[in-house]
Design a protein around this motif. Structure first.
Motif, short mmCIF file in Angstrom:
data_model
loop_
_atom_site.label_atom_id
_atom_site.label_comp_id
_atom_site.label_asym_id
_atom_site.label_seq_id
_atom_site.Cartn_x
_atom_site.Cartn_y
_atom_site.Cartn_z
N VAL A 66 0.85 -1.19 0.00
CA VAL A 66 0.00 0.00 0.00
C VAL A 66 0.88 1.23 0.00
O VAL A 66 1.85 1.32 0.77
CB VAL A 66 -0.95 0.02 1.22
CG1 VAL A 66 -1.77 1.29 1.24
CG2 VAL A 66 -1.86 -1.20 1.18
N VAL A 67 0.56 2.19 -0.88
CA VAL A 67 1.28 3.47 -0.95
C VAL A 67 0.24 4.57 -0.84
O VAL A 67 -0.71 4.62 -1.61
CB VAL A 67 2.05 3.60 -2.28
CG1 VAL A 67 2.76 4.94 -2.35
CG2 VAL A 67 3.05 2.47 -2.43
N SER A 68 0.44 5.47 0.14
CA SER A 68 -0.49 6.58 0.33
C SER A 68 -0.09 7.77 -0.50
O SER A 68 1.06 7.89 -0.94
CB SER A 68 -0.57 6.97 1.81
OG SER A 68 0.67 7.48 2.23
N GLU A 69 -1.03 8.67 -0.72
CA GLU A 69 -0.78 9.84 -1.55
C GLU A 69 0.28 10.74 -0.94
O GLU A 69 1.11 11.31 -1.64
CB GLU A 69 -2.10 10.61 -1.74
CG GLU A 69 -2.00 11.78 -2.71
CD GLU A 69 -1.94 11.32 -4.15
OE1 GLU A 69 -1.45 12.09 -4.98
OE2 GLU A 69 -2.34 10.18 -4.43
N MET A 104 -8.58 10.15 2.39
CA MET A 104 -7.17 9.83 2.17
C MET A 104 -7.08 8.87 0.98
O MET A 104 -7.68 7.79 0.98
CB MET A 104 -6.56 9.17 3.41
CG MET A 104 -5.08 8.85 3.25
SD MET A 104 -4.40 7.95 4.66
CE MET A 104 -5.19 6.37 4.43
N HIS A 105 -6.32 9.27 -0.04
CA HIS A 105 -6.17 8.46 -1.26
C HIS A 105 -4.96 7.54 -1.10
O HIS A 105 -3.92 7.94 -0.58
CB HIS A 105 -5.98 9.36 -2.47
CG HIS A 105 -7.13 10.27 -2.74
ND1 HIS A 105 -8.25 9.90 -3.44
CD2 HIS A 105 -7.34 11.56 -2.35
CE1 HIS A 105 -9.10 10.91 -3.51
NE2 HIS A 105 -8.57 11.95 -2.86
N PHE A 106 -5.12 6.32 -1.56
CA PHE A 106 -4.01 5.37 -1.51
C PHE A 106 -4.09 4.45 -2.73
O PHE A 106 -5.12 4.39 -3.43
CB PHE A 106 -4.03 4.55 -0.21
CG PHE A 106 -5.22 3.63 -0.09
CD1 PHE A 106 -5.14 2.31 -0.54
CD2 PHE A 106 -6.43 4.07 0.45
CE1 PHE A 106 -6.22 1.46 -0.42
CE2 PHE A 106 -7.51 3.23 0.55
CZ PHE A 106 -7.41 1.91 0.12
N GLN A 107 -2.96 3.79 -2.99
CA GLN A 107 -2.87 2.82 -4.09
C GLN A 107 -2.31 1.50 -3.56
O GLN A 107 -1.47 1.49 -2.66
CB GLN A 107 -1.96 3.32 -5.23
CG GLN A 107 -2.45 4.57 -5.93
CD GLN A 107 -1.98 5.84 -5.26
OE1 GLN A 107 -0.97 5.81 -4.60
NE2 GLN A 107 -2.75 6.91 -5.39
N VAL A 108 -2.77 0.44 -4.14
CA VAL A 108 -2.23 -0.89 -3.87
C VAL A 108 -1.45 -1.31 -5.12
O VAL A 108 -2.01 -1.43 -6.21
CB VAL A 108 -3.33 -1.91 -3.55
CG1 VAL A 108 -2.72 -3.29 -3.32
CG2 VAL A 108 -4.13 -1.45 -2.35
N GLU A 398 -1.68 6.94 -12.59
CA GLU A 398 -1.48 7.64 -11.31
C GLU A 398 -0.05 8.16 -11.16
O GLU A 398 0.56 8.05 -10.10
CB GLU A 398 -1.83 6.71 -10.14
CG GLU A 398 -3.24 6.17 -10.17
CD GLU A 398 -4.27 7.24 -9.92
OE1 GLU A 398 -3.91 8.25 -9.31
OE2 GLU A 398 -5.42 7.06 -10.35
N ASN A 399 0.51 8.76 -12.24
CA ASN A 399 1.86 9.34 -12.19
C ASN A 399 2.94 8.31 -11.85
O ASN A 399 4.00 8.67 -11.32
CB ASN A 399 1.93 10.51 -11.20
CG ASN A 399 1.28 11.75 -11.77
OD1 ASN A 399 1.19 11.93 -12.99
ND2 ASN A 399 0.82 12.62 -10.88
#
Length: 879
Positions: A66-69, A104-108, A398-399
């Motif tokens: 998991v990586v948060s914004e 809070m935005h996050f990516q897996v 997402e960049n």
């Protein structure tokens, strides 16, 4: 805490194919999860494995994380259960402030293939803050002539909570003059107003103290209070009025502290104290009060803290203008913070793979995300790396960017790459961020060992000591580690008859070659073998080289005398006529040497003679000749010792004994050996007395007998000289008869006659002498023999068993025996040619072979009657 939000009826998957990346990036619609603030760390948020439709094992295999914004570690993924859990307690007010909702935005991130799952975590507010007034007490000045219904603004309280947990209502302590009315601003916030219910009478009550209470909508509700002091004033009939009821200004975020933001101004038509205006912020949050400063006299609003567009992009100020008579007016100021390019791009590495195996095409090296906190052109970015590197940058969702190899890498060309990733925004001036990563290239066994030479030639002297180091081979491998560790070995020989395993060995680590046993030049002059070099890679690669070993001759063989034989049953006697002149050829010593080169150059020397000066030996060819004319005084029997010496270092030698008998002619068929004469003379000893008596009786006839004897001898000598004398040149021996080749062979002046007889069970030796002197020497054992003399050479073969004395070192098998291996390079050329004429294709004397008789005749010698011998079984003087 719950997983909620609208679930799409069908999960949509989008497959993004990049041409060179070769990796599928799977994307899902963003999902929203909910959690209450102040929830304890480790609490369950959602089951990502179920939502993604992946198994727990697949999540672990694809290295999900998991990586948060904002790169804050709020969440973490348990790979053992697939659950998304909180990594620490969340404080909504700290995370989002007054912003509602707090998301809070996050990516897996998933690998193999690359996938990005976007999610949102909504942090719900709880009522954990009470309303607070900016001041514990506020003062209002109200004219006593104020009519009922007049409204007086009050300072609002502040609550850090949002939504229903924020301030919902105001009330005031019980009194008969005022009540509080709760109003809403345009942004949904509530503020209180004090409403006059009946007229005041300063003379009756000049001051009132009331308690103002602010209530939020939580459960249970929280409240905050402030004291309201009301002073009843005399009449003031004009309230202050602002020039604008709403001010709008823009301030660059990089404005220094003390910058004038805006100046408000109000006017009061009254005079005196009723016309004196003072400015104040009647609604001031903690953020506003710590950022701006309002001058109560001039109405100027100045910065007291640096602005940050990325933190707060706008502010709302509410300013109150009050005169000395208690009347007031209000206005609002909207301050918009203008973004400037004051934030450099940010780069966060999500994954890095190093080292990378060489020869792997299009391999993912790194996955990273870029971010710029500015907006507009200031927030737009470009990403690049050096142009001279075999790598490519591929953008994804997402960049995110993926760094991949542009084709296969070769570790032998370059084992390490320093890559600088440059991220530049589009602002003015442009800001950039550089991030350096080092990528190592791991080795793959793609290079076989290479020998420094394709073939090696080594020399070793014979009779070497065992385990002697005779040379080395060397191979190099361009790989690294175990792939470059070379092991040497001997390959199976091409010739199966070469006992390579007993000849040489090789050190497998350094390629040193050793001779396992002593080598014999005469048995093996050279041999070849192949050497292999293999690395320790998987699979192993190898190469080979040819090694030729030359055995250098050493002088380890003494000369061997072929003629005359010294192991015969009876000594060999050479017959020489007393009429022979100086230079007469008595015999020839024939010897060979098993060595080669100068080690086989032979020289002959007369060591000892019965009568020195009578005979001489030619140094180069071994011919024994008379040195002067013979006389009657010379002894009849002579013993010569001839030394044969090679030219080696040190020289080796052999000796041979010759017996020479001087005779008057060749009519006597057989002359006994000296030992036989002595044996015959022993029984005649008693007759000596009778002989003396007889001689005395005939003494009278002595003179006559002597004269007759001399006359007869002179007649015979004259006849032999005219008929049977050899035509030998007088003076020094002719030079063309000297053998200057050093091989011990007969000179070129000899003539040969070949006669072929059919093979029989008995050895038929046909000897013919065409010379004035008739004398033949035969060496024979059993029924097989070789007869040699200075004039004739005879070779005979039959199937009967042969004795061990001839030929030297010969082995018999199947009634045949090898001859070329014994004679080649060792016998004089004459003997070798004679032997080859009766051999079959395998170099064997067969029972059916023809008998070849070579008759050697010296030039300028007078013919004589031919004599023959058959079935000779011993060495004897011939008639």
């Amino acid at each position: 805490m719950e997983a909620g939000g609208e679930r799409f009826p069908k999960q949509r998957q989008v497959l993004i194919l990049f041409l060179l990346l070769g990796v599928a990036l799977a994307g899902w619609e963003s999902r929203r999860y909910f959690v209450m603030e102040e929830t304890e760390s480790g609490s369950f948020v959602a089951n990502l494995a179920k939502d993604l439709g992946l198994g727990v094992e697949e999540l672990a295999a694809r290295e999900a994380r998991v990586v948060s914004e904002d790169n804050e570690p709020w969440l973490q993924l348990d790979l053992q259960t697939g659950e998304l859990i909180l990594s620490e307690k969340l404080d909504r007010e700290e995370m989002c402030g007054p912003t509602d909702p707090c998301v809070m935005h996050f990516q897996v991130l998933l690998k193999k293939p690359l996938g990005v799952f976007r999610g949102e975590l909504l942090v719900r507010d709880i009522n954990d803050h009470s309303p607070e007034f900016p001041e514990r007490e506020m003062t209002l000045k109200i004219l006593e002539t104020s009519p009922p219904g007049t409204v007086f603004p009050l300072k609002t309280a502040q609550d850090w909570d949002v939504g229903k947990n924020n301030i919902q209502n105001y009330n005031i302590s019980h009194n008969s003059y005022f009540h509080v009315s709760t109003r809403n601003w345009g942004d949904g916030r509530k503020y209180p107003e004090l409403v006059l219910d009946k007229e005041l009478d300063r003379e009756e009550q000049a001051e009132l103290r009331l308690t103002l209470t602010a209530l939020d909508g939580g459960s249970p509700p929280r409240s905050g209070t402030a004291q309201v002091r009301i002073l009843v004033l005399d009449v003031n009939d004009n309230a202050p009025e602002f020039a604008q009821t709403h001010y709008q200004v823009q301030v660059p975020e990089n404005s220094p502290v003390g910058t004038l933001v805006v100046k408000v101004s109000a006017r009061d038509l009254d005079t005196g104290t009723n016309g004196e205006i003072s400015y104040s912020l009647f609604y001031s949050s903690q953020e506003i009060s710590t950022t701006f400063e309002l001058s109560s006299i001039s109405g100027e609003v100045r910065l007291i803290k640096k602005l940050d567009f990325e933190t707060i992009s706008s502010y709302e100020l509410y300013i109150d203008a009050s005169d000395g008579g208690g009347l007031s007016g209000k206005c609002s100021v909207s301050i918009e913070v203008m973004d400037v390019n004051d934030n450099s791009p940010e780069l966060t590495i999500s994954s890095l793979t190093s080292p990378i195996p060489e020869n792997s095409p299009e391999t993912e090296v790194a996955l990273f995300r870029i971010r710029d906190r500015d907006s507009g052109d200031n927030g737009r970015m470009t990403c690049s790396i050096q142009n001279d590197l075999p790598f490519l940058l591929k953008p994804s969702a997402e960049n995110f960017y993926t760094l991949v190899t542009n084709g296969a890498l070769d570790r032998e060309s370059k084992a390490q790459y320093n890559i600088t990733i440059t991220v530049t925004d589009m602002g003015t001036p442009r800001l950039k961020t550089e991030h350096n990563i080092t990528v190592l290239v791991s080795d793959v066994n793609d290079n076989a060992p290479a020998f420094t030479q394709t073939s090696y030639t080594l020399s070793v002297r014979e009779n070497n000591s065992p385990a002697l180091h005779i040379g080395s081979v060397r191979a190099t491998d361009r790989d690294a580690g175990t792939n470059a560790q070379v092991t040497y070995s001997l390959l199976p020989p091409l010739d199966a008859h070469v006992p390579l395993a007993s000849l040489v060995s090789i050190n497998p680590d350094n390629g040193h070659l050793f001779a396992l046993r002593s080598l014999d030049y005469e048995a093996l002059r050279a041999f070849e073998f192949r050497v292999g070099a293999a690395d320790r890679g998987s699979p192993a690669l190898s190469s080979q080289a040819l090694v030729r070993v030359l055995v250098v001759d050493d002088n380890d063989n003494a000369p061997f005398v072929l003629y005359p034989l010294q192991n015969a049953s009876a000594p060999c006697t050479e017959l020489v006529p007393r009429a022979a002149e100086a230079g007469y050829l008595v015999t020839k010593v024939v010897a060979v040497d098993g060595d080669s080169g100068q080690n086989a150059w032979l020289s002959y020397q007369l060591l000892k003679a019965t009568e020195p000066g009578l005979f001489g030996v030619w140094a180069h060819n071994g011919e024994v000749r008379t040195a002067r004319l013979l006389s009657e005084r010379d002894a009849a029997k002579h013993r010569l010792l001839v030394l044969v010496k090679d030219n080696g270092e040190p020289p080796l030698s052999a000796s041979v004994t010759l017996h020479v008998l001087l005779v008057d002619g060749f009519s006597q068929p057989y002359l006994p050996a000296p030992e036989a004469e002595a044996a015959d003379a022993a029984p005649a000893a008693p007759l000596t007395v009778y002989l003396v008596v007889a001689l005395a009786s005939v003494s009278s006839l002595f003179v006559f007998s002597v004269l007759v004897f001399v006359a007869v001898r002179l007649c015979r000598r004259g006849g032999a000289a005219s008929v049977g004398r050899c035509s030998v040149p007088e003076g020094p021996f002719p030079g063309h008869l000297v053998d200057v080749s050093g091989t011990g062979t007969l000179s070129q002046s000899y003539q040969y006659e070949e006669r072929t007889l059919s093979g029989t069970s008995d050895c038929s030796l046909f000897l013919e002498r065409k010379m004035a002197r008739d004398k033949t020497f035969c060496a024979s054992e059993g029924t097989r023999g070789i007869c040699l003399d200075s004039a004739h050479l005879c070779l005979a073969a039959n199937p009967q068993p042969h004795g061990p004395s001839w030929p030297p070192q010969a082995n018999t098998q199947n009634s045949s025996w090898k001859l070329p291996s014994l004679l080649e390079g060792k016998l004089p050329m004459l003997l070798f040619q004679a032997a080859m004429s009766i051999l079959d294709s395998n170099g064997l004397l067969s029972p059916q072979s023809h008998l070849t008789v070579l008759t050697m005749r010296q030039q300028r010698m007078a013919p004589a009657p031919a004599l023959s011998m058959q079935n000779t079984s011993r060495c004897c003087p011939c008639l």
